[in-house]
Design a protein around this motif. Structure first.
Motif, PDB file in Angstrom:
ATOM      1  N   GLY A 112       3.460 -33.469  -7.147  1.00 33.56           N
ATOM      2  CA  GLY A 112       3.765 -33.224  -8.553  1.00 33.56           C
ATOM      3  C   GLY A 112       4.372 -31.862  -8.807  1.00 33.56           C
ATOM      4  O   GLY A 112       5.051 -31.653  -9.792  1.00 33.56           O
ATOM      5  N   GLY A 113       4.078 -30.878  -7.950  1.00 36.95           N
ATOM      6  CA  GLY A 113       4.669 -29.554  -8.118  1.00 36.95           C
ATOM      7  C   GLY A 113       4.125 -28.810  -9.316  1.00 36.95           C
ATOM      8  O   GLY A 113       3.014 -29.091  -9.801  1.00 36.95           O
ATOM      9  N   PRO A 114       4.900 -27.834  -9.815  1.00 38.56           N
ATOM     10  CA  PRO A 114       4.424 -26.980 -10.914  1.00 38.56           C
ATOM     11  C   PRO A 114       3.974 -27.782 -12.138  1.00 38.56           C
ATOM     12  O   PRO A 114       4.645 -28.712 -12.565  1.00 38.56           O
ATOM     13  CB  PRO A 114       5.661 -26.135 -11.258  1.00 38.56           C
ATOM     14  CG  PRO A 114       6.516 -26.163 -10.042  1.00 38.56           C
ATOM     15  CD  PRO A 114       6.264 -27.499  -9.406  1.00 38.56           C
ATOM     16  N   GLY A 115       2.818 -27.394 -12.646  1.00 36.49           N
ATOM     17  CA  GLY A 115       2.275 -28.043 -13.844  1.00 36.49           C
ATOM     18  C   GLY A 115       1.402 -29.242 -13.551  1.00 36.49           C
ATOM     19  O   GLY A 115       0.667 -29.704 -14.417  1.00 36.49           O
ATOM     20  N   ILE A 116       1.472 -29.748 -12.330  1.00 37.20           N
ATOM     21  CA  ILE A 116       0.691 -30.938 -11.984  1.00 37.20           C
ATOM     22  C   ILE A 116      -0.245 -30.669 -10.815  1.00 37.20           C
ATOM     23  O   ILE A 116      -1.435 -30.957 -10.882  1.00 37.20           O
ATOM     24  CB  ILE A 116       1.610 -32.141 -11.683  1.00 37.20           C
ATOM     25  CG1 ILE A 116       2.396 -32.510 -12.949  1.00 37.20           C
ATOM     26  CG2 ILE A 116       0.804 -33.333 -11.167  1.00 37.20           C
ATOM     27  CD1 ILE A 116       3.395 -33.603 -12.784  1.00 37.20           C
ATOM     28  N   ALA A 117       0.283 -30.128  -9.737  1.00 34.35           N
ATOM     29  CA  ALA A 117      -0.523 -29.881  -8.535  1.00 34.35           C
ATOM     30  C   ALA A 117      -0.675 -28.371  -8.318  1.00 34.35           C
ATOM     31  O   ALA A 117       0.245 -27.606  -8.617  1.00 34.35           O
ATOM     32  CB  ALA A 117       0.144 -30.521  -7.315  1.00 34.35           C
ATOM     33  N   ASP A 118      -1.822 -27.970  -7.822  1.00 34.62           N
ATOM     34  CA  ASP A 118      -2.054 -26.555  -7.519  1.00 34.62           C
ATOM     35  C   ASP A 118      -1.158 -26.119  -6.365  1.00 34.62           C
ATOM     36  O   ASP A 118      -0.976 -26.855  -5.390  1.00 34.62           O
ATOM     37  CB  ASP A 118      -3.509 -26.315  -7.130  1.00 34.62           C
ATOM     38  CG  ASP A 118      -4.458 -26.485  -8.311  1.00 34.62           C
ATOM     39  OD1 ASP A 118      -4.017 -26.330  -9.462  1.00 34.62           O
ATOM     40  OD2 ASP A 118      -5.644 -26.785  -8.062  1.00 34.62           O
ATOM     41  N   LEU A 119      -0.631 -24.915  -6.489  1.00 33.72           N
ATOM     42  CA  LEU A 119       0.173 -24.326  -5.430  1.00 33.72           C
ATOM     43  C   LEU A 119      -0.728 -24.050  -4.225  1.00 33.72           C
ATOM     44  O   LEU A 119      -1.769 -23.397  -4.367  1.00 33.72           O
ATOM     45  CB  LEU A 119       0.801 -23.018  -5.921  1.00 33.72           C
ATOM     46  CG  LEU A 119       1.721 -22.281  -4.966  1.00 33.72           C
ATOM     47  CD1 LEU A 119       2.976 -23.091  -4.681  1.00 33.72           C
ATOM     48  CD2 LEU A 119       2.096 -20.926  -5.549  1.00 33.72           C
ATOM     49  N   PRO A 120      -0.377 -24.557  -3.044  1.00 32.85           N
ATOM     50  CA  PRO A 120      -1.194 -24.272  -1.860  1.00 32.85           C
ATOM     51  C   PRO A 120      -1.309 -22.764  -1.626  1.00 32.85           C
ATOM     52  O   PRO A 120      -0.355 -22.013  -1.850  1.00 32.85           O
ATOM     53  CB  PRO A 120      -0.418 -24.948  -0.717  1.00 32.85           C
ATOM     54  CG  PRO A 120       0.390 -26.017  -1.383  1.00 32.85           C
ATOM     55  CD  PRO A 120       0.752 -25.447  -2.735  1.00 32.85           C
ATOM     56  N   ALA A 121      -2.463 -22.327  -1.158  1.00 34.81           N
ATOM     57  CA  ALA A 121      -2.716 -20.895  -0.948  1.00 34.81           C
ATOM     58  C   ALA A 121      -1.677 -20.262  -0.033  1.00 34.81           C
ATOM     59  O   ALA A 121      -1.240 -19.133  -0.270  1.00 34.81           O
ATOM     60  CB  ALA A 121      -4.123 -20.697  -0.390  1.00 34.81           C
TER      61      ALA A 121
END
Length: 140
Positions: A112-121
């Motif tokens: 989903g990318g920005p706004g949907i899925a958390d950015l991996p560390a």
């Protein structure tokens, strides 16, 4: 990505813009002269193959210089329509020089990318600020 533990691609409503990965291929990014140990063509091929297999959930574009040369190779992940309505904004990533990092970008964008899925560390460590718009002066 089946069986990789990654979620499947996000389905979009008709007319919705997919999560888009913009790959800089200007003066420094994608340059074997600057980064001789990076398979630039292979990275782009992996991104394009993931987009092709995503059923429209992911798009990949290339662009000329994004003016963030000190952090090359630069990738910008733009939110889908759904991600933007949930507050997602473009995420700039620098130093995209290895296949593991590209795989993380692909997995995050398909989730989903920005706004949907958390950015991996691991990608958070590669996050960079976008350069200021050309022609704008710094405030003193």
């Amino acid at each position: 990505m089946a069986g990789s533990g990654q979620p499947g691609p996000v389905t979009l409503r008709a007319g919705g813009r997919p999560c888009t990965v913009v790959v800089c291929r200007g003066c420094c990014c994608g340059s074997a002269r600057k980064h001789p140990d990076t398979d630039h063509d292979g990275q782009l091929a992996s991104l394009r193959a993931a987009a092709e297999a995503s059923g429209g959930a992911l798009a990949v574009r290339t662009t000329d210089c994004l003016d963030a040369c000190p952090q090359s190779n630069v990738i910008v992940v733009q939110p889908s329509t759904r991600g933007r309505t949930r507050g997602g904004r473009a995420v700039w990533l620098g130093w995209a020089l290895d296949d593991d990092g590209i795989d993380l970008v692909i997995g995050w964008a398909l989730a989903g990318g920005p706004g949907i899925a958390d950015l991996p560390a691991a990608l958070e460590l590669q996050r960079i600020a976008p350069p200021r718009p050309l022609g704008t002066a710094r405030r003193r």
